[in-house]
Design a protein around this motif. Sequence first.
Motif, PDB file in Angstrom:
ATOM      1  N   ARG A  19       0.823  -1.205   0.000  1.00 11.71           N
ATOM      2  CA  ARG A  19       0.000   0.000   0.000  1.00 11.71           C
ATOM      3  C   ARG A  19       0.863   1.263   0.000  1.00 11.71           C
ATOM      4  NH1 ARG A  19      -5.779   1.655   1.427  1.00 11.71           N
ATOM      5  NH2 ARG A  19      -5.526   3.838   0.911  1.00 11.71           N
ATOM      6  N   ASN A  20       2.003   1.215   0.705  1.00 13.00           N
ATOM      7  CA  ASN A  20       2.874   2.386   0.754  1.00 13.00           C
ATOM      8  C   ASN A  20       3.372   2.812  -0.628  1.00 13.00           C
ATOM      9  OD1 ASN A  20       2.490   2.209   3.470  1.00 13.00           O
ATOM     10  ND2 ASN A  20       4.652   2.197   4.028  1.00 13.00           N
ATOM     11  N   LEU A  22       1.405   3.067  -3.189  1.00 13.52           N
ATOM     12  CA  LEU A  22       0.282   3.564  -3.993  1.00 13.52           C
ATOM     13  C   LEU A  22       0.557   4.944  -4.601  1.00 13.52           C
ATOM     14  CD1 LEU A  22      -2.510   3.194  -5.134  1.00 13.52           C
ATOM     15  CD2 LEU A  22      -3.489   3.922  -2.962  1.00 13.52           C
ATOM     16  N   MET A  23       1.057   5.870  -3.777  1.00 17.07           N
ATOM     17  CA  MET A  23       1.302   7.219  -4.314  1.00 17.07           C
ATOM     18  C   MET A  23       2.320   7.196  -5.460  1.00 17.07           C
ATOM     19  SD  MET A  23      -0.595   9.635  -2.951  1.00 17.07           S
ATOM     20  CE  MET A  23       0.297  11.190  -2.971  1.00 17.07           C
ATOM     21  N   PRO A  24       3.517   6.622  -5.260  1.00 16.29           N
ATOM     22  CA  PRO A  24       4.458   6.609  -6.388  1.00 16.29           C
ATOM     23  C   PRO A  24       3.903   5.910  -7.633  1.00 16.29           C
ATOM     24  CG  PRO A  24       5.445   5.598  -4.420  1.00 16.29           C
ATOM     25  CD  PRO A  24       4.123   6.141  -4.017  1.00 16.29           C
ATOM     26  N   GLN A  27       1.474   8.353  -9.193  1.00 16.38           N
ATOM     27  CA  GLN A  27       2.246   9.469  -9.758  1.00 16.38           C
ATOM     28  C   GLN A  27       2.916   9.045 -11.064  1.00 16.38           C
ATOM     29  OE1 GLN A  27       4.570  10.098  -6.247  1.00 16.38           O
ATOM     30  NE2 GLN A  27       3.217  11.698  -5.432  1.00 16.38           N
ATOM     31  N   GLY A  57     -10.376   6.532  -3.927  1.00 15.59           N
ATOM     32  CA  GLY A  57     -10.461   7.438  -2.778  1.00 15.59           C
ATOM     33  C   GLY A  57      -9.157   8.193  -2.567  1.00 15.59           C
ATOM     34  N   THR A  58      -8.063   7.487  -2.661  1.00 16.77           N
ATOM     35  CA  THR A  58      -6.766   8.147  -2.506  1.00 16.77           C
ATOM     36  C   THR A  58      -6.519   9.109  -3.667  1.00 16.77           C
ATOM     37  OG1 THR A  58      -5.839   6.287  -1.280  1.00 16.77           O
ATOM     38  CG2 THR A  58      -4.272   7.776  -2.335  1.00 16.77           C
ATOM     39  N   PHE A  61      -8.243  12.496  -3.805  1.00 18.98           N
ATOM     40  CA  PHE A  61      -7.889  13.472  -2.776  1.00 18.98           C
ATOM     41  C   PHE A  61      -6.876  14.500  -3.295  1.00 18.98           C
ATOM     42  CE2 PHE A  61      -5.456  15.022   0.857  1.00 18.98           C
ATOM     43  CZ  PHE A  61      -6.467  15.337   1.749  1.00 18.98           C
ATOM     44  N   TYR A  62      -6.037  14.070  -4.223  1.00 13.99           N
ATOM     45  CA  TYR A  62      -4.873  14.884  -4.589  1.00 13.99           C
ATOM     46  C   TYR A  62      -5.061  15.649  -5.889  1.00 13.99           C
ATOM     47  CZ  TYR A  62      -2.598  12.214  -0.928  1.00 13.99           C
ATOM     48  OH  TYR A  62      -2.284  11.657   0.282  1.00 13.99           O
ATOM     49  N   THR A  63      -4.765  16.952  -5.820  1.00 15.66           N
ATOM     50  CA  THR A  63      -4.929  17.821  -6.983  1.00 15.66           C
ATOM     51  C   THR A  63      -4.142  17.332  -8.195  1.00 15.66           C
ATOM     52  OG1 THR A  63      -4.912  19.566  -5.343  1.00 15.66           O
ATOM     53  CG2 THR A  63      -4.932  20.257  -7.628  1.00 15.66           C
ATOM     54  N   PHE A  64      -2.953  16.797  -7.958  1.00 18.25           N
ATOM     55  CA  PHE A  64      -2.101  16.415  -9.095  1.00 18.25           C
ATOM     56  C   PHE A  64      -2.404  15.008  -9.606  1.00 18.25           C
ATOM     57  CE2 PHE A  64       1.789  19.423  -8.401  1.00 18.25           C
ATOM     58  CZ  PHE A  64       0.937  20.507  -8.425  1.00 18.25           C
ATOM     59  N   LEU A  65      -3.322  14.309  -8.947  1.00 15.06           N
ATOM     60  CA  LEU A  65      -3.689  12.980  -9.443  1.00 15.06           C
ATOM     61  C   LEU A  65      -5.058  13.091 -10.113  1.00 15.06           C
ATOM     62  CD1 LEU A  65      -2.528  10.756  -6.434  1.00 15.06           C
ATOM     63  CD2 LEU A  65      -1.272  11.317  -8.527  1.00 15.06           C
ATOM     64  N   LEU A 130       3.454  26.619 -13.459  1.00 12.68           N
ATOM     65  CA  LEU A 130       4.092  25.333 -13.721  1.00 12.68           C
ATOM     66  C   LEU A 130       3.573  24.843 -15.065  1.00 12.68           C
ATOM     67  CD1 LEU A 130       3.649  23.098 -10.506  1.00 12.68           C
ATOM     68  CD2 LEU A 130       5.843  23.732 -11.507  1.00 12.68           C
ATOM     69  N   ASP A 133       6.215  19.640 -14.930  1.00 12.57           N
ATOM     70  CA  ASP A 133       7.030  19.797 -13.720  1.00 12.57           C
ATOM     71  C   ASP A 133       7.916  21.037 -13.753  1.00 12.57           C
ATOM     72  OD1 ASP A 133       6.019  17.609 -12.479  1.00 12.57           O
ATOM     73  OD2 ASP A 133       7.674  16.277 -12.971  1.00 12.57           O
TER      74      ASP A 133
END
Lengths: 156, 388
Positions: A19-20, A22-24, A27, A57-58, A61-65, A130, A133
Amino acid sequence: MSTTEVLVKELVEKNGKTRNSLMPVLQGIVHNEHFLSEEALLCVARELDLSAADVYGTASFYTFLDTVPRGKNIVRVCKTITCHMKGKDEIIKALGNALKIKVGETTNDKKFTLLTANCLGWCHKGPVMLVNDDIYPDLTTQKALEIIEEYAKDVK
Amino acid sequence: MENNLKKVDIIFEIDEKQSPLAILEKTVKRPADEIILDLIDSGLKGRGGAGFPTGLKWKFTRNEDSEVKYVICNADEGEPGTFKDREIIDRVPEKIFAGMAICGFVIGAKEGYIYLRGEYNFLLKNLQKKLDEFNAGMKKTGIDFTIYIKSGSGAYVCGEESALFESMEGKRGEPRNKPPYPTVAGYNSKPTVINNVETLVYTTMICHMGPERFKALGTKDSRGSKVFSVSGDTPISGIYELELGMPLNEFVDGFGDGDTKAVQVGGASGHCVPRKKFNDTIIGFEGIPTGGSMMIFNSSRSMYNVLHDYLEFFTEESCGQCTPCRVGCQQLLKGIEAVKRGERPPAYLDDLKKLTATMKIAAKCGLGQSVGNPFNSIIDNFREEIIY
Ligand SMILES: Cc1cc2nc3c(=O)[nH]c(=O)nc-3n(C[C@H](O)[C@H](O)[C@H](O)COP(=O)(O)O)c2cc1C
Ligand code: SF4
Ligand code: FES
């Protein structure tokens, strides 16, 4: 296997099947495909053994995703206070006119999406934007348009 | 700046004779307890906003009994008006790494993470290169500590420490209930030290130069110096390392454009100080603390617009998890708009102030709790600009 599936498998391989990661992983998909398609989200859920709802759900939450289709180049103009004072409205207007889109929209050729962002950490050199990147401080409308033209030319 | 502002050069100072890696090597030969005592003695408090004494934070985490612990560098810098961490990461990354590794040694952690906001992705390539070299250097000298980088994805609230852990764990960046505090249960629910970028650099430098030189700067309640991000109506915007505890009027003399009407100290979540209070306002923990953001407004600016911008910011960045903050931010924004349009009487502003008092007690994290800072300081000092 679709290219998305291949990409997800690669990213999971690289970052680890936990699960850790997930973000990378998310991204990495956005980096390659500019947004998270339903296919990509389902594929990630499968590969990381999570529920699709958890993954969505994750991501949401994030503007860049982004979970809606975006252009190849994502332009984010800072709209927070110091950039506001230094003329972000003119920059947004000029870009909108040149690209013929409003904030939040994507050009027909899918090359550009125009967005706003909160403070980008360059308040002493506002207005600033921006593009993907890359950061462009000390903008004038002239400069902003030239930068966009460069990206428009780029066919890679 | 030809006035009496006390400029300092600790953070960005480059010592040719002693690299950050060499400072690290020298430091880990000392007993961990001594390092903690030095940090406590130096008076260093966190530079990320909350101002918790760094030595104590390390001590609490050291005292936790756990096989696995973590050190995390908070590089999520999202407070409007703050840009000093970016500059530190860009110019002296090794000093950050060294601070993290010293912390790892002191608390007994083997892994460190830098959580870098997604807006700073352009720094990644160079940072990773410097980090690879540093990690290799540590390995060579037998220091059992490795640092990794994790990226954010555009959420201000992830700078809040427990939201940051959630994000690193692949979840929505929603702040946790406290306690437990990170020193007990942080990343992966293990004891964790989380420090701001600048704080970590000061720990390296205090280990390098001893607590005395640091302690000699600043005031009794605000030891040392701090990097300020100065923006807005100033001819010399930029980054300045200054002694803490300066009166705001001296700051304005040095940085204002001669027509300064107000200074927002501490970013959108900080306090707005009007001209008539410049003389009695101290920048430091005894007065108004700041993560470094100093936004200067001259008399051409409408404070209604300023407050409106801040409230829009909080409405967008609230994680939405708790009602007082989610609904409160929206209602504050709608409320000042309604007063401006004359749909609500001026006295409605006092009802809104009561709402911020509720948010302060009932919101779950610092975001919702501090919205009242800008709101009340702007309403109280510039009421007529909000109404008319
Ligand atoms: C909404 C919110 C955003 C925050 N953003 C940051 C940030 O970007 N960087 C930071 O260092 N601390 C931030 N903090 C403070 C952290 O929660 C934490 O106190 C800090 O990282 C501790 O480090 P320090 O003791 O070295 O200051 C934020 C707090 C809140 C409530
Ligand atoms: S105070 Fe706001 S940001 Fe903090 S947990 Fe509640 S809703 Fe989320
Ligand atoms: S306000 Fe635009 S970069 Fe900070």
